[in-house]
Design a protein around this motif. Structure first.
Motif, PDB file in Angstrom:
ATOM      1  N   PHE A   1      68.773  25.874 -39.152  1.00 49.44           N
ATOM      2  CA  PHE A   1      69.467  26.624 -40.197  1.00 49.44           C
ATOM      3  C   PHE A   1      69.429  25.796 -41.486  1.00 49.44           C
ATOM      4  O   PHE A   1      69.131  24.597 -41.452  1.00 49.44           O
TER       5      PHE A   1
ATOM      6  N   ASN B   1      79.692  28.298 -37.288  1.00 46.19           N
ATOM      7  CA  ASN B   1      78.517  28.923 -36.681  1.00 46.19           C
ATOM      8  C   ASN B   1      78.043  28.227 -35.406  1.00 46.19           C
ATOM      9  O   ASN B   1      76.907  28.410 -34.982  1.00 46.19           O
TER      10      ASN B   1
ATOM     11  N   TYR C   1      67.191  29.934 -51.615  1.00 44.05           N
ATOM     12  CA  TYR C   1      67.508  31.182 -50.933  1.00 44.05           C
ATOM     13  C   TYR C   1      66.242  31.971 -50.620  1.00 44.05           C
ATOM     14  O   TYR C   1      66.002  32.382 -49.476  1.00 44.05           O
TER      15      TYR C   1
ATOM     16  N   LYS D   1      67.672  31.211 -41.489  1.00 46.87           N
ATOM     17  CA  LYS D   1      68.997  31.658 -41.934  1.00 46.87           C
ATOM     18  C   LYS D   1      69.585  30.574 -42.835  1.00 46.87           C
ATOM     19  O   LYS D   1      69.693  29.415 -42.452  1.00 46.87           O
TER      20      LYS D   1
ATOM     21  N   CYS E   1      63.906  30.262 -48.019  1.00 53.81           N
ATOM     22  CA  CYS E   1      64.346  30.427 -46.627  1.00 53.81           C
ATOM     23  C   CYS E   1      64.141  31.860 -46.144  1.00 53.81           C
ATOM     24  O   CYS E   1      63.758  32.092 -44.996  1.00 53.81           O
ATOM     25  N   LYS E   2      64.421  32.823 -47.023  1.00 53.28           N
ATOM     26  CA  LYS E   2      64.181  34.225 -46.665  1.00 53.28           C
ATOM     27  C   LYS E   2      62.742  34.393 -46.188  1.00 53.28           C
ATOM     28  O   LYS E   2      62.478  34.938 -45.126  1.00 53.28           O
TER      29      LYS E   2
END
Lengths: 447, 447
Positions: free
Chosen positions: B55, B122, B75, B84, B78-79
């Motif tokens: 992650f 998480n 962001y 995630k 990673c997408k």
């Protein structure tokens, strides 16, 4: 004359750290530079209070041209001041060329030899060296940067056997100010020849650059030094505490690491290797640490010294050839590796077998894959807690057709009973008994 | 795709030092800079082999203008990569202004709080940080120069609780080469705000200057770091070993230093002070060391914490007021400082006296110079091995005209015999019994 503030601080240092005791004779290593001239003057001023006698010694290293000027300077200064001075000349360049060593290393060795000899010949107790806090900072920096790990930190000590450094915690600027305030004459120092570049580089480039981050750099480094000193004493005490776990057996130094932590084991390894005149380098230490959890291994430390592990035992040992086979015939003493046997008509030891066969026996090393009554010799040795590094030296006593005895490992019962005409093979000496007896309770019982 | 050399080395580091176990969830702290982008890419490539889940987390510190650009960059990266990512914004400047702390300190605290919270929420096991060997060198240098003693050396660890640093033993240039080789995009790092000047100064001025003395400076410093890590583990083990000598009594932590060396005592002092949230500075440590051979003293460590020594005991304690006098009248429980007594009709404890006089007794502290039957109370306390730091808190039980009982020190025999109508003053609780019982055999017998 009353003491000025600086002299008083040096006195406090001497008293707090017990550097000089009443009645001591102190030899000042006098190069003629600022530091040693200050030290001489301060000690002369304190000698009544400390009730000590002050001497000076100067070695002309015969390296620089103005060495004679320096020699004459310190000689006449001491004459005038009424201080007995020992002056000698030594051809350092020749000495270093002969020995193929660096000029700085040679000068240092010659100087310390000279100082120690003068001290010894004249019943002098202490040698006073004029290193200051800046020297300390520079030396620590130099050593850390060159890669000595933590051990580089403890490089100069206030008191180190017969050497004392009363100015070690004072800055160069304090000493310079003292020299000026008192109009003390001095010459440019003649030390640090080869190191000169690095030294001057550290002094004039690195230290000023670091001082922009912390103007009191000296204090920061004296913290490191102070912690290092405590740590060194702790390690000394550790080794003393564990001394009963260190065994000197023949060509080996063995220690039992049971329940020690990594740090303790490495300190003991370094100590034992030091006893064999080997310094471990960083790669070797890392290698040893990476293998601490493994059971049996060997690492070369130098051409002729190796470190080996077997169970919890570490052996630092000289490499050498083992005996492969030894014929035992007539009564007499037999040496097999470090083991001593005697063949005689009487039982002379706790460990023995009877030899019935006049054909004689032999003592040999084990053979690869060898079995006794279907059990692998290696497994028997493991069960008997024989460390791997000893297994190839263990005496295996055989008749023509069978193994009758492996001390600490196996004995054939038939040979424990006396018959008519039997001789006795006695194990007289075994240098590893200390190790082998240690784990007796852990040994699996042999059938 | 097969692993390249660098990826393979990182894998080896992870395996050798057991950084990640199968099934672990790993959160990469992703600033978007070279180091963290490398780390993310390497871990993604290794995740199948390591059998772990990866992650990413990014905290926008809202300090620099291009923070939003960085946020959007990580962001969308990673997408695209199917990782995630947790992104949050936090107003660090406001946070620091409110708390009056430095921007670097505040950013660091906010970042770690964020990472730990994301991990916790998480079910993530590990937080992977991208520090490299050059960061390590710079940090060690910075800390030594700023003055942290040896403890400054252990600043970043490969594994530190739930944090791992798989790139710690790799040089920046290796990481840069990896980034280039693989065309990995990155942004300029947003960390080290206030430290920036010092950091950059060390990175661009000091380190290159030191590299002229040793081009493999990184190796030299990793030696220091390695030794420091072993030392830290040794200290941890030391404290564990001595834990049965550490007593928590009321507002005090007391430890028994008998037979410990300087190093061990200082480590225990630091540990106990740490338990009271106090960090000793260098001056304080030096002061404690200089007084180790003295018997009774007290040094303030902070406004409300002091360290005191009495015999071999060290007490790290909150300063507070002691009770001076307490009237004991009706049956019931009485507390005098940390001591608990009960006046009742029955004997309820091993330590007690009978109270014959219904006029009652009082419990008070000792008075200066006070004597019992001609003997100074102070000497009696010394003989009874009461450490100096406890003496002014000790309960002195008196009737109107005499001292009848000082627990562990003195008891008047008349009050050990029951009379008609006698009540019993029981000592129910005494937080120092552990200490006072410890030296029972050494106490001089009282008449």
């Amino acid at each position: 004359m009353p003491l000025d503030e600086f002299e008083f601080s040096v006195l406090k240092t001497i008293q707090t750290h017990h550097l000089i005791f009443p009645g001591h004779k102190v030899l000042v290593a006098l190069s003629g530079g600022m530091d040693s001239m200050s030290l001489l003057n301060i000690l002369l001023k304190l000698r009544q209070k400390l009730n000590c006698e002050i001497f000076a010694a100067h070695l002309n290293h015969m390296i620089r041209e103005n060495a004679i000027r320096d020699e004459q300077f310190v000689y006449s200064y001491c004459k005038k001041a009424g201080v007995k001075i020992f002056v000698e000349r030594f051809d350092v360049p020749k000495f270093c060329a002969d020995r193929k060593i660096g000029i700085e290393e040679g000068a240092r060795a010659a100087r310390y030899t000279f100082l120690n000899r003068i001290a010894h010949e004249n019943g002098i107790d202490l040698i006073a060296l004029a290193h200051n806090l800046n020297d300390l900072v520079e030396t620590i920096l130099y050593r850390i940067v060159r890669g000595t790990g933590l051990s580089g930190i403890v490089c100069m000590k206030l008191k180190d056997e017969n050497k004392i450094r009363p100015l070690l915690y004072f800055k160069r600027e304090q000493i310079e100010a003292y020299i000026k305030r008192n109009n003390i004459p001095y010459v440019q120092d003649e030390t640090n020849f080869n190191l000169k570049y690095s030294r001057n580089y550290i002094r004039h480039r690195i230290v000023p650059a670091l001082k922009l981050l912390n103007s009191d750099l000296e204090n920061a480094f004296s913290q490191v030094h102070f912690s290092g000193m405590m740590l060194e004493n702790h390690v000394k005490r550790l080794i003393k505490k564990y001394s009963e776990r260190i065994f000197r057996c023949g060509k080996r130094i063995i220690f039992d690491s049971k329940d020690m932590d990594e740090f303790e084991i490495i300190e003991l390894v370094k100590y034992c290797a030091g006893q064999m005149n080997v310094d471990l380098n960083y790669r070797q230490i890392q290698l040893v640490v990476s293998k601490l959890n493994e059971n049996s291994w060997s690492i070369d430390l130098s051409e002729d010294i190796a470190i080996k592990k077997g169970f919890d035992f570490f052996s630092i040992e000289k490499k050498c050839k083992f005996m492969n086979i030894l014929k035992v015939g007539k009564p007499g003493v037999y040496k097999f590796n470090d083991w001593t046997f005697e063949l005689s008509s009487e039982v002379k030891s706790n460990e023995y077998v009877f030899i019935h066969d006049q054909g004689g026996v032999c003592i040999r090393k084990r053979k690869a894959g060898e079995k006794i009554a279907g059990v692998k010799m290696k497994d028997m040795m493991i069960d008997s807690k024989i460390p791997a590094f000893l297994r190839d030296e263990m005496p295996v006593v055989c008749t023509i057709d069978r193994i009758i005895w492996v001390p600490y490992v196996y004995v054939d019962r038939c040979f424990k009973e006396r018959k008519e005409d039997s001789l006795v093979l006695n194990l007289l000496q075994n240098p590893y008994s200390c190790i082998l007896e240690l784990r007796k309770d852990e040994r699996r019982k042999m059938v």
